[in-house]
Structure formats: C-alpha cells, structure tokens
Design an enzyme around this catalytic site. Structure first.
Site, PDB file in Angstrom:
ATOM      1  CG  HIS A   7     -11.609  -7.613   5.841  1.00 48.11           C
ATOM      2  ND1 HIS A   7     -10.556  -8.141   6.532  1.00 48.11           N
ATOM      3  CD2 HIS A   7     -11.402  -7.956   4.536  1.00 48.11           C
ATOM      4  CE1 HIS A   7      -9.747  -8.794   5.698  1.00 48.11           C
ATOM      5  NE2 HIS A   7     -10.240  -8.693   4.483  1.00 48.11           N
ATOM      6  CD  GLU A  10      -1.780  -2.419   1.316  1.00 50.23           C
ATOM      7  OE1 GLU A  10      -0.638  -2.678   1.768  1.00 50.23           O
ATOM      8  OE2 GLU A  10      -2.625  -3.300   1.080  1.00 50.23           O
TER       9      GLU A  10
END
Lengths: 326, 449
Positions: free
Chosen positions: A131, A62
């Site tokens: 999540h 990322e």
C-alpha cells in the site's frame, strides 16, 4: 468564486465531476468507486449524481478493469480507471504494457486509447504491505505511456482534466499522503502544460528536482537551507514521461548543482535518467555530480520503520550539503 | 453412456495412446449420428462424469481395465470406457460424409440458406485454405518470417465469421485469417506483420476487425469492454471474441467471462479448441470440456462440430442473436483440429502422431461441404473448376502483393508512439535523423569514415 481552498482528494473529485459534466463519453471505473466513493473518497458522490452507467463499480480484477477500459475506449469512451493502491496495479501490468501502450502504434495511428489510470502511490501513511509503493519508473520506461504526478491540489485539479483530455494513455500517480493537504485552486485559471515542470521555489545555489509527495519535503528542505544562507531552487517536475529536461537544464545552468529526490528506489529510477541526461546536457555547467535521494533497493519496509526508508528533510539536506561541498 | 457421440468428438487420446489399427477402425466405423447438445442447461451430469471418462481414456486398454478395478469412480464409465470414451455431445448439422442432419434448436438459423449461399461458404473455405497455403509457401521461400496456418479450422472461422453482421465487431487472435476474409480484410494485408513490415496492416475501424493479438487471451477483455460500450450506446450490435484452448487458461479470459456476465455484455466467446496449444494437449488446460466452463460464470456454453461450417454458422448466429436480445454472453467451443503446425517454426512430429492427423483429415471441413453440395446437386463441375481457377488467381495475387511489399522507412519506428506527441520521441527522432543524414553526407563527399 473561482478560487477555493481544497484538499488534494477533493480537488481531484471536483476535477472528475467537471470532466463527467463536460464530456458524456467520460466514464469512471474501479473497485469501490461507486457508493463508497473510493477508499480515499476521491470519487465521493459521483455515482449518485452521474449514475451507475458512468461511475462503474467493477469486479475485483485489475487486468479486467484495464482490459475492458481498452474495449470501451475503442468504442469511443474515455475511461478514467482507479487502481485502488500502487501495489495492486501489477495484475493489470500486462494489459497496460502489452496492449494499452502499443495499440496506437500497432494500428498505425488509426486507434486512439484515451484512458487515464489513477493510482494512489507512495508511503508515509503507516499502511500495510503493498500500500506504499512508488512504481512510476516501471511505467515511464514504457514507450506509449505518459506518466504524471501532481504535488498539490491545484495541479491535481488541472492535471487530471488535462490527462482525461489527452488522446494518449496517461498513468496518473496521486501522492496519497498529500490527499488531505489543502491549497488554493483557481478553476478559471489557464493551466500550465501537462508535461511541463514548474519552479515551486526559486533559488540560485542548487536545484532540488522532485515530484508528487517529495515536492513538499524539498520545499521544507529549501526553507531549512535558507536559514543557513543557502538559496535552493525547487523544481516540481510533475511529469515523469515525458520529463521536462529543458526546464531542468535551464535551472541547472543557473544553479550548477542538481539533486533529484523521489520515494521510489534510486536504482534505475527517474533520478537515474535525469542524472544521465543532465550530465550530457550540462557537463560544463555542473560543479558537482548529480546526486539522487530516494528509496533503497529493498522491499518497502514495514510501517514502523518507513520513515527511515523514505527521503525526509535530513536526508535531502545531507545531499544538499554534499553537493555544495563538492 | 448410451448416446453415441459424433465422429468429430475428441479422439486424440484414442488415436495416439489407446492406439492400434483396431481402435482406428472402430472409430471410423462409428455412425455419425445427429448429436444432441449438451448446453449449460444440464452441466452437472456431464461435468460429473467427465473426469471419470477422461482418466481411463489416457491409459492403454490393459491399464485401464486394471484402473477400473482399483478406482471406485471408474465404475461410472465401466470397463468398456477406454474403447468408446464418452465425450460430450456437440452440435452437428452436416455429418463428415456431408449428410444434412436435423437439429430442432439450430435448424431455424440456417433454414433459409440457399444453394448459392452454401456455395459461398464453400468458396470462402477453399479460398481461405488456398491463401493460407500460399502464405506457408511464402514463409518457406523467405518472404515471410513466420506464418500461423489455419489449416483444418476453415469451417469454424468461415461459419462464425459469416454469422456476424456488418456492424458487429471481431476481436481475433493471430490465426483468424478466415474470419478476416469474411470481414473483407484483404488477405495480403494480413501478411504485413508476418513479413515484418508492420504490426498490423489494416485499420480496425474499416472492417470492424481488430488487429491480431499475439499475447493470448488479452483481446477477450477488449471485446468485453467494447460490448459494454455497445450496451451503453443502446445499440443492438454484438461482439465476437476469438481465442483457443490454450488461452482458456489465461486469467484475462476468465476475467472477461466474469465482466461480461456481470454486465450482461453482448459478446460471443468463440473458442476454437483445435486440440493443441503448440505442443500441449487440451488435457493440460482443463479437466472439463471447455464449453462447460461457461456455466460457472452464469452463461450458456455450447460445443459445436468445428469442422461443420453449417453448424458453426447456426450456433454463432444463435449466440449473436441472443447477445442482441440483451441476454448476455455465450461461450461457443468449436471442436476442431489444427491440421498443420502451430506456426512455420513448429515441429508437430515431436509431440503428436500421424494417425491422429489422419483421423481428423477424414472429417475435413471442405470435403464435407463438397460432398453435401454434390449429393444435393447444388454445385456442378463447372463451379468447382471455376473456383479452382479463382483460387490460383488469389494465390498469385497474394504472392505478388507480398513480394512487392516494401520495407518501411526506418523513421517510421517513431511514428504513432503517441497520439499527442512526446518530447523524448521528438528528441530521439531528430537524433536518429541526424545520424542517418551523416551517412548521406559521407556518400556525397566521398569522405566515408
């Protein structure tokens, strides 16, 4: 037909397609955004139509995604970055906070970084750890970033294009549990300003201010309250940086009561800032302290108990009752 | 190892811990032979031996002998290893004594260099050192809050900086004053951030020299992304990203290696291994010579004598040419030495010895080129005298420019936070202006408090 009923994920997909068509400098970058079309299919079909040069499957790193997006923006591109899930953004947090947010100011305005970072966020889908988080306050707290979240498909379509056209970095939080909710999208409408709040439902007795996934919950709460004879206004904030305090103030000066609702932990969250500012601005109009409903100061819980953590209809109505009883 | 490494190989351990006059004499006596390269083409051989070489080098000779008896792997290096620690070969075109040595691979990149260009490299290094010294003085005088000196790294920076083309892009750390010089950034502009009047006083687009980056390693990803953009544009420009031995440990640098390799980006990673990351020696960052890291990512790495401006020029030109040909990234490890402190706030006497510094001063990059210019008759006394005067003029100009540098208007803190504006910034700017104005009113009316 300019107007079509679309799910949020599909509206975002159409929005990205429009952006890719209208500006050759727009790029899409992220993990699995190519052939797979993203884990939520928001980029479905785009690589097939625009090629691997513009819809880029990246290594699974990322910080590398955001860092190279910065370099591409310096070269004149407008990268739209997808972070796969809310809890995966933190490896990129340094690049976002230290580099992306500050470079325009450091360069005395000579460098612009028109980068959109899309992040599916929030809970309610029964997911595993990392999540289901709502880290928007961690970005809204950073000068140099803009932070927005659409609550429905129409806003998803327009706000994403507005974010891509912005010369500032925009963190674009997508309420993942609303991806499949459908709404009418008018592709020839004149969109409202990106950072302006919208009255989602007018009312006179109390204002519920929310954004992203919680707007739907607040609208349901307003329906339930109406059955009890209470007129609740729902304000869709849409932008967490900047916050449209003027719109909240206008609403609260009429209703005299405010409850802010978000999934993120209440402590030092968006609601805390709104409570403080609205108390300053509307002190003599308020009939009750500004109340907040949100997540608790605990790590996001396992899926089987997430409904107890998330603000639901009952917790919002409880806060409405407490405010009205004050 | 049968091949002598050059005098510029790593001697920190040798200088400090294997210590003693005998050790230093032995090193000084080493003949600076033309070094062979160890590129990524043959990493296995050197990589396999590196730990075995390094381990005994950390010990005193006596202990090392003992270790050699007990540790099976030490047998590779042999009992003599501590006295002559075998380091990887590095590209060298000028010996520390200024003697030009041949190198089949890199000679072509400097074959047509003229005496005038050699004098130009010398001038660049002298003026950069003078400017750097002036900045250190200005910090001592309180005109700057901090200064990060490049003393000792002039050859690495001038050699690599002069290898770039006008359309190339440079992504520096905060110590690339020599590269900035090569790119035409006014030295005085570099000092704004160290004086505390801005966070970077130049437009990156004017010189293709990005702002200094203080959080180490971040800029290698920006450089990689920029290089990816060059490829998309179909241009033949290249990018050079600077970083140091400390930053080589950062995740961002390793991610930049990954991305650049995967996308075959035209970027040169120029690592100045100056042996020290503040107080931490390179041994705290790596177990293999840094240039060898490249092979694991799938692109070549090369170690160059970072105090040899000609070698740095040639190696960087080769790497940039490779990038332009579409052959992807290269890692250049310029083996050099930070002769000064990390910054003016640092005290290197707490962690390293004078002996070590002296051993590196014997390989001074400026003296080396001067010796070469004199030996070849490329520069006369008039040249050196004129350069001395130019140096002093530069120092004076920088000094005067810094002292004349005004503090920014406090309102400037709100400027450029956003390109398209932001309601909260507007609100707070107005509040602050009103607050400031309230003092002006008090002054005018004489009713302070």
């Amino acid at each position: 037909m300019a107007t079509e009923k679309l799910a949020l994920a599909r509206a975002l997909n159409e929005s990205l397609r429009t952006a890719l068509e209208s500006d050759p400098k727009v790029l899409i970058m992220g993990e699995d955004v190519g052939k797979l079309g993203g884990v939520f299919r928001v980029t479905d079909g785009l690589q097939k139509d625009f090629g691997e040069d513009r819809v880029i499957d990246t290594p699974l790193a990322e910080s590398g995604i955001v860092g190279t997006a910065i370099g591409l923006a310096l070269r004149g591109y407008r990268p739209v970055v997808e972070i796969q899930f809310d809890g995966f953004v933190f490896p990129a947090y340094d690049q976002i906070v230290t580099q992306l947010a500050k470079m325009h100011a450091r360069s005395l305005g000579t460098v612009k970084l028109p980068i959109v970072i899309r992040i599916p966020y929030g809970g309610g889908i029964g997911a595993v750890e990392h999540h289901s988080e709502s880290p928007e306050a961690l970005f809204a707290h950073v000068p140099g970033l803009k932070v927005v979240s659409p609550a429905n498909a129409a806003d998803g379509y327009w706000m994403l294009q507005q974010a891509i056209q912005s010369d500032d970095p925009v963190i674009f939080f997508e309420p993942k549990r609303r991806y499949w909710d459908k709404a009418e999208v008018d592709r020839e409408a004149i969109p409202a300003p990106l950072h302006g709040a919208q009255v989602a439902r007018a009312g006179t007795d109390l204002t519920l201010a929310a954004y992203g996934p919680m707007v739907k919950v607040c609208l349901a709460a307003a329906d339930a309250a109406a059955e009890e004879g209470k007129s609740v206004e729902v304000l869709d904030l849409r932008s967490m940086s900047p916050v449209d305090f003027d719109a909240i103030q206008r609403s609260v000066e009429r209703t005299r009561r405010l409850v802010v609702v978000h999934e993120a932990p209440v402590f030092l969250g968006t609601g805390a800032e709104i409570a403080a500012r609205i108390t300053e601005r509307c002190f003599y109009h308020l009939e009750a302290p500004v109340l907040r409903v949100g997540g608790y100061h605990a790590p996001y819980p396992p899926a089987r108990i997430e409904e107890e953590y998330l603000p639901g209809l009952d917790r919002v109505l409880d806060a409405v009752d407490r405010s009205l009883a004050f | 190892m049968t091949v002598e490494s050059s005098a510029a190989r790593g001697t920190r351990r040798g200088g400090t811990e294997t210590g003693g006059d005998a050790g230093r004499t032995a090193r000084a006596a080493e003949s600076p032979k033309p070094a062979k390269r160890a590129t990524a083409k043959a990493p296995a051989k050197t990589a396999a031996k590196a730990p075995a070489r390094k381990a005994p080098a950390k010990r005193t000779p006596a202990k090392a002998t003992k270790a050699a008896k007990t540790a099976k792997t030490a047998g590779q290096a042999g009992p003599a290893a501590p006295a002559t620690p075998a380091e990887p070969q590095l590209v060298q075109l000028l010996t520390p004594e200024g003697k030009r040595v041949a190198d089949a691979e890199y000679d072509p990149y400097v074959a047509d260099i003229t005496p005038e260009e050699l004098r130009g490299l010398y001038r660049d290094m002298v003026l950069t050192r003078r400017f750097d010294a002036e900045a250190t003085s200005l910090q001592r005088q309180g005109e700057l809050g901090l200064w990060a000196s490049l003393l000792g790294q002039e050859a690495a920076q001038i050699g690599s900086g002069r290898a770039t083309r006008e359309d190339d892009w440079v992504f520096p750390t905060y110590r690339e004053h020599g590269v900035a010089w090569c790119r035409g950034v006014d030295p005085a502009n570099l000092l704004g951030m160290f004086r505390g009047v801005n966070h970077g006083g130049w437009d990156p687009n004017s010189n293709h020299f990005q702002l200094y980056t203080i959080v180490i390693g971040s800029q290698t990803l920006h450089a990689t992304g920029y290089a990816m953009g060059i490829t998309k544009d179909g241009a033949d420009s290249a990018v050079i990203a600077y970083f140091g031995d400390g930053a080589s440990s950062q995740g961002d640098v390793n991610e930049a290696f990954t991305f650049s390799a995967v996308y075959n980006a035209p970027v040169v990673f120029f690592c100045q291994n100056n042996q020290w990351a503040i107080s931490e020696p390179t041994e705290k960052q790596t177990r293999v010579p840094l240039y060898q890291r490249a092979s694991g990512f799938g692109f070549p790495g090369v170690r160059v004598d970072g105090n040899d401006v000609l070698a740095c020029l040639a190696v960087t030109k080769a790497a940039l040419a490779r990038a332009r040909r579409g052959e992807g990234p290269t890692l250049v490890e310029a083996f050099t030495y930070r002769m000064g402190a990390h910054t003016t706030s640092d005290d290197p006497t707490r962690y390293r010895s004078d002996d070590e510094r002296e051993s590196w001063e014997a390989r001074d990059p400026i003296q080396r080129l001067r010796a070469h210019l004199e030996a070849e008759g490329h520069a006369d006394e008039a040249f050196f005298t004129a350069l001395e005067e130019e140096s002093e003029t530069l120092g004076r100009r920088v000094r005067e420019a810094v002292r004349a540098m005004p503090d920014p208007d406090p309102m400037a803190m709100f400027e450029h936070t956003y390109a398209d504006g932001h309601a909260l910034v507007d609100e707070e700017r107005a509040e602050f202006a009103a607050y400031q104005a309230s003092f002006e009113d008090a002054d005018v009316t004489g009713k302070a408090n």
